[in-house]
Design a protein around this motif. Structure first.
Motif, short mmCIF file in Angstrom:
data_model
loop_
_atom_site.label_atom_id
_atom_site.label_comp_id
_atom_site.label_asym_id
_atom_site.label_seq_id
_atom_site.Cartn_x
_atom_site.Cartn_y
_atom_site.Cartn_z
N VAL A 9 0.83 -1.20 0.00
CA VAL A 9 0.00 0.00 0.00
C VAL A 9 0.86 1.26 0.00
O VAL A 9 0.63 2.19 -0.77
CB VAL A 9 -0.97 0.00 1.21
CG1 VAL A 9 -1.68 1.33 1.34
CG2 VAL A 9 -1.96 -1.13 1.07
N GLN A 10 1.88 1.29 0.84
CA GLN A 10 2.72 2.48 0.92
C GLN A 10 3.44 2.76 -0.40
O GLN A 10 3.41 3.90 -0.87
CB GLN A 10 3.72 2.34 2.06
CG GLN A 10 4.58 3.57 2.25
CD GLN A 10 5.57 3.39 3.38
OE1 GLN A 10 5.74 2.30 3.91
NE2 GLN A 10 6.22 4.47 3.77
N PRO A 11 4.08 1.78 -1.05
CA PRO A 11 4.70 2.07 -2.34
C PRO A 11 3.71 2.49 -3.42
O PRO A 11 4.01 3.34 -4.25
CB PRO A 11 5.39 0.76 -2.73
CG PRO A 11 5.53 0.01 -1.49
CD PRO A 11 4.43 0.44 -0.58
N ASP A 37 8.65 7.36 -14.20
CA ASP A 37 9.82 6.57 -14.57
C ASP A 37 10.99 6.83 -13.63
O ASP A 37 11.78 5.94 -13.33
CB ASP A 37 10.25 6.88 -16.00
CG ASP A 37 9.21 6.49 -17.03
OD1 ASP A 37 8.19 5.87 -16.64
OD2 ASP A 37 9.40 6.80 -18.21
N TYR A 38 11.10 8.06 -13.18
CA TYR A 38 12.19 8.46 -12.31
C TYR A 38 12.03 7.90 -10.90
O TYR A 38 13.01 7.47 -10.27
CB TYR A 38 12.25 10.00 -12.27
CG TYR A 38 13.28 10.57 -11.35
CD1 TYR A 38 14.62 10.55 -11.69
CD2 TYR A 38 12.91 11.15 -10.14
CE1 TYR A 38 15.58 11.09 -10.84
CE2 TYR A 38 13.86 11.69 -9.30
CZ TYR A 38 15.18 11.66 -9.65
OH TYR A 38 16.12 12.19 -8.82
N ILE A 39 10.81 7.88 -10.39
CA ILE A 39 10.58 7.50 -9.00
C ILE A 39 10.41 5.99 -8.79
O ILE A 39 10.65 5.48 -7.70
CB ILE A 39 9.37 8.27 -8.43
CG1 ILE A 39 9.37 8.25 -6.91
CG2 ILE A 39 8.07 7.76 -8.97
CD1 ILE A 39 8.32 9.12 -6.28
N THR A 40 10.02 5.25 -9.82
CA THR A 40 9.71 3.83 -9.67
C THR A 40 10.88 2.99 -9.14
O THR A 40 10.69 2.20 -8.22
CB THR A 40 9.17 3.25 -10.99
OG1 THR A 40 7.99 3.95 -11.34
CG2 THR A 40 8.86 1.78 -10.85
N VAL A 103 1.38 -1.53 -11.31
CA VAL A 103 0.80 -0.26 -10.89
C VAL A 103 1.55 0.89 -11.56
O VAL A 103 0.95 1.85 -12.04
CB VAL A 103 0.83 -0.12 -9.35
CG1 VAL A 103 0.48 1.28 -8.91
CG2 VAL A 103 -0.11 -1.12 -8.73
N ALA A 104 2.88 0.80 -11.60
CA ALA A 104 3.67 1.84 -12.27
C ALA A 104 3.34 1.92 -13.75
O ALA A 104 3.26 3.01 -14.33
CB ALA A 104 5.16 1.57 -12.06
N GLU A 110 7.09 3.90 -18.10
CA GLU A 110 7.75 2.97 -19.01
C GLU A 110 8.99 2.47 -18.31
O GLU A 110 9.91 3.23 -18.04
CB GLU A 110 8.11 3.66 -20.31
CG GLU A 110 6.91 4.09 -21.12
CD GLU A 110 7.30 4.76 -22.42
OE1 GLU A 110 8.48 4.59 -22.84
OE2 GLU A 110 6.47 5.44 -23.00
N LEU A 111 9.02 1.19 -18.02
CA LEU A 111 10.11 0.65 -17.23
C LEU A 111 11.29 0.19 -18.07
O LEU A 111 12.37 -0.05 -17.54
CB LEU A 111 9.60 -0.52 -16.37
CG LEU A 111 8.45 -0.13 -15.43
CD1 LEU A 111 7.97 -1.33 -14.66
CD2 LEU A 111 8.88 0.96 -14.48
N LEU A 112 11.11 0.10 -19.37
CA LEU A 112 12.21 -0.26 -20.25
C LEU A 112 12.77 1.01 -20.85
O LEU A 112 12.04 1.90 -21.27
CB LEU A 112 11.75 -1.21 -21.36
CG LEU A 112 11.23 -2.56 -20.88
CD1 LEU A 112 10.69 -3.35 -22.06
CD2 LEU A 112 12.32 -3.34 -20.18
#
Length: 115
Positions: A9-11, A37-40, A103-104, A110-112
Motif C-alpha cells: 500500500v505504501q509504495p 519513470d524516475y521515482i519507480t 501499478v507503475a 515505461e520501465l524499459l
C-alpha cells in the motif's frame, strides 16, 4: 510484522500520489524523463529494503524474547533456519515488486529504457 512491510500500500501511494503530483509540478530537473519513470526504481528499492530490515528486526526480537533458542533446538540445521528466513523475506519482496510494477505501468510509467 508491521503494516508497511506486509503490504504494497505504501509504495502504491508513493507512486500514485507523489508520482502523479510531482510529475505535474516540474520542480525537480530530471532531464525530460517522466517523473513516474524516475521515482519507480527508488520506490521498488525502498519497499524491498524495508521488507528485509523488518525481517531482520524480527529475528533480533525473537532472540531477545527467547523464541530463537526454542527454534534452534529443532531437529533441523541452523543453516536451514537462516536460509528459510532469508528466502521468506526474498519471496515477500519479489511479490511486492510484482505488484508495484503493474501499478507503475498503469500510471503511465515505461520501465524499459527507450532506444
Amino acid at each position: 510484522m508491521t503494516y508497511s512491510s506486509n503490504t504494497p500500500v505504501q509504495p502504491i501511494l508513493w507512486l500514485g500520489v507523489f508520482g502523479t503530483i510531482m510529475g505535474r509540478v516540474y520542480a525537480i530537473p530530471i532531464g525530460g524523463l517522466p517523473y513516474i519513470d524516475y521515482i519507480t526504481p527508488g520506490v521498488l528499492l525502498q519497499s524491498t529494503i524495508f521488507v528485509s530490515v523488518f525481517y531482520g528486526l524480527t529475528i533480533v526480537w525473537e532472540r531477545e524474547t527467547g523464541i530463537l533458542k526454542r527454534l534452534l533446538v529443532a531437529p533441523t540445521s541452523i543453516y536451514a533456519t537462516v536460509i528459510g528466513r532469508s528466502v521468506a523475506s526474498g519471496v515477500r519482496a519479489v511479490v511486492q515488486a510484482l505488484i508495484i510494477f503493474p501499478v507503475a505501468i498503469l500510471l503511465g510509467g515505461e520501465l524499459l529504457p527507450r532506444p
